[in-house]
Design an enzyme around this catalytic site. Structure first.
Site, mmCIF file in Angstrom:
data_model
loop_
_atom_site.group_PDB
_atom_site.id
_atom_site.type_symbol
_atom_site.label_atom_id
_atom_site.label_comp_id
_atom_site.label_asym_id
_atom_site.label_seq_id
_atom_site.Cartn_x
_atom_site.Cartn_y
_atom_site.Cartn_z
ATOM 1 N N HIS A 516 0.984 -2.019 8.451
ATOM 2 C CA HIS A 516 0.983 -2.958 7.328
ATOM 3 C C HIS A 516 -0.356 -3.655 7.148
ATOM 4 O O HIS A 516 -0.597 -4.308 6.116
ATOM 5 C CB HIS A 516 2.085 -4.006 7.524
ATOM 6 N N ASP A 520 0.217 -1.107 2.192
ATOM 7 C CA ASP A 520 1.279 -1.972 1.685
ATOM 8 C C ASP A 520 2.496 -1.134 1.303
ATOM 9 O O ASP A 520 2.405 0.093 1.163
ATOM 10 C CB ASP A 520 0.802 -2.775 0.481
#
Length: 543
Positions: A516, A520
């Site tokens: 992450h 995204d």
């Protein structure tokens, strides 16, 4: 002569015991088998009976106090006997030991001092150390020596095969001369840059050079002592375990006596105890001679047998096998642990209709020089999709993010010792046949441990496929420094809806694991949409 009573080890995990209650006082007469105290261990409160006879001369800890295993808790002897020397022996012994250790260290320093200036150059020898054979290697295991001490070595000779965390590789001497010293046996490990061999003129004494590093020997000795101590303690632990028997009978008996009676099939109610209060101890059971049983008494075992049939007792044996961790497994554990607990993972799953891919694969294999697998098609599709979504083809660099413009696809492969990830470089520009041939070659090298660092370094994305094992879907840990990994499941025959009708279909699930920090959720989802379109219409891969 006075004898010391020490805190016993009464369970396998016990490190200290608490005196719950003393049953004897200083001055009391103690017989073998008498209950002296109750000791609270880490698992239960148990009876502690004496295996010695004499008068209780000294009690160390009070009730409620904790005592380490083997510490002195009491002393038995003759009335009026002087026992103070037994209490003062331990510190004196420690002082003497400390003095000996100081003297030994001083003498070793004195002996080593004159040799502090010895160097390989001054002796005219070449020191061969454990080389760094991969970017993740911290130590290597000598798989085999190709020469023995006394053999003549040339500079280009391979003196040994070393097992690294990823493959078995050769170590070259890079020196001419005689093999004077070998530091470890085949199967032993050495850290990177540790001395493994010395080459030089025949007859050269390399002892002064080796004596400059006495720390290794001094550290090894305590380890061996600890191993021996643990082996000696094992039987004690087993014996004490056997005495840990719950006393749920009305008959007063020591745990050891109860166990012996059970093993011999003796009814404790038939034995007269010789200890305080008629308590039965070991010697009472061992000296017991059963009397002739009457008919009513013979009926008791019948009832017992009936109970045994109703609730049978199964006696099993605990067994296990321990295998030393290989260098490959050590690295897998370290790197995957770092990845999972450093990179914040999240996962996205999508279902792929593989009907067109199955038809296309059949047609391709009719003309292809090598057989193309579904995994080859996935690798190609991933590479093409990454060119359209460079954010997924990226990696975290701490203070910067690297967006790779090339597509090097790592293909996870299971081998006997763990997992290897050889890399198909520039996969987007290669044909399916080229990818298939390359992956097959990697698989053969991986099985024979012939992969080199150039084969597994430099991936930008990884594909892990467990579909051939019938796994529907799964998640994978990211192969650092990649920013994402794709988990490929099996093609399953399931009912699907097409044009409003339920028809048989072939569906494969893909799960994208993302870091992450660089990828995204929306970015990962868009990549999967592109990948899905390519796999459901594989003709686009040939365009």
């Amino acid at each position: 002569m006075a004898e010391v009573v020490r805190m016993p080890k009464m369970s396998d995990t016990m490190t200290e015991g608490v005196i719950a209650k003393w049953h004897k006082q200083v001055g009391d007469k103690v017989n073998s088998g008498d209950l002296v105290a109750e000791i609270e261990t880490d698992k239960a409160t148990m009876d502690f009976e004496s295996y010695q006879e004499g008068t209780l001369l000294y009690i160390g800890p009070k009730e409620g106090e904790a005592v380490a295993i083997d510490a002195v808790i009491a002393i038995l002897g003759e009335p009026g006997e002087d026992f103070q020397a037994l209490l003062s022996d331990a510190p004196q012994t420690e002082e003497v030991t400390e003095k000996k250790e100081v003297e030994t260290s001083n003498s070793s320093e004195t002996e080593a001092a004159p040799q502090s200036n010895v160097t390989p150059e001054s002796l005219g020898v070449t020191v061969i150390t454990m080389p760094l054979l991969s970017d993740t290697m911290t130590e290597g295991v000598i798989a085999q020596w190709n020469f023995k001490v006394g053999d003549t070595i040339k500079s280009d000779d391979s003196i040994a095969d070393v097992e690294t965390d990823k493959a078995t590789m050769e170590v070259t001497a890079y020196a001419d001369g005689t093999l004077l010293y070998v530091g470890l046996e085949a199967g032993e490990a050495a850290k990177v840059n540790d001395i493994i061999a010395i080459v030089g003129p025949a007859g050269t004494d390399v002892t002064p050079l080796l004596n400059q590093k006495p720390a290794s020997a001094s550290q090894a000795a305590p380890a061996e002592v600890k191993k021996e101590e643990s082996k000696e303690e094992a039987p004690v632990t087993t014996e004490n375990k056997s005495t840990d028997v719950a006393d749920d009978s009305r008959v007063k008996a020591s745990p050891l006596a109860r166990k012996i009676a059970k093993d011999k099939g003796i009814n404790l109610s038939e034995i007269k105890g010789s200890a305080d209060g008629g308590r039965i101890v070991k010697k009472d059971v061992e000296s017991y001679v059963p009397a002739a049983k009457s008919a009513p008494a013979a009926s008791a075992p019948v009832a017992t047998e009936t109970k045994a049939i109703t609730l049978p007792t199964f006696v099993g044996e605990e067994r296990y096998t321990e295998v030393a961790v290989s260098q490959m497994r050590k690295t897998i554990a370290r790197r995957l642990g770092e990845s999972l607990f450093t990179a914040p993972h999240f996962y996205l799953t999508v279902s792929i209709d593989m009907e067109n891919a199955m038809i296309a694969r059949t047609q391709i294999n009719e003309v292809a020089p090598v057989k193309v697998s579904f995994n080859d098609i996935v690798v190609k599709a991933v590479a093409v999709a990454l060119k359209k979504h460079p954010a997924v083809n990226s990696s975290w660099k701490g203070d910067k993010i690297r967006f790779n413009e090339h597509t090097n696809i790592g293909v996870a492969m299971a081998v006997e010792d763990g997992l290897l990830v050889p890399v198909v470089r520039f996969a987007d520009g290669k044909s399916l046949s080229h990818i298939s041939a390359e992956v097959k070659d990697f698989a053969q090298k991986a099985k024979t441990k012939k992969l080199t660092p150039a084969d597994w370094e430099g991936s930008t994305f990884t594909v892990s496929n467990l579909g051939m094992f019938g796994i529907d879907e799964f998640t994978s840990i990211i192969n650092s420094p990649d920013g994402a990994i794709l988990s490929v499941g099996a093609i399953q025959q399931v009912p699907v809806v097409k044009k409003g009708a339920v028809v048989p279909g072939n569906v494969m699930k893909l799960t994208l694991g993302c870091d992450h920090r660089v990828v995204d959720g929306a970015t990962g989802a868009q990549f999967l949409q592109t990948l899905k379109a390519l796999l459901e219409n594989p003709v686009r891969l040939l365009a």
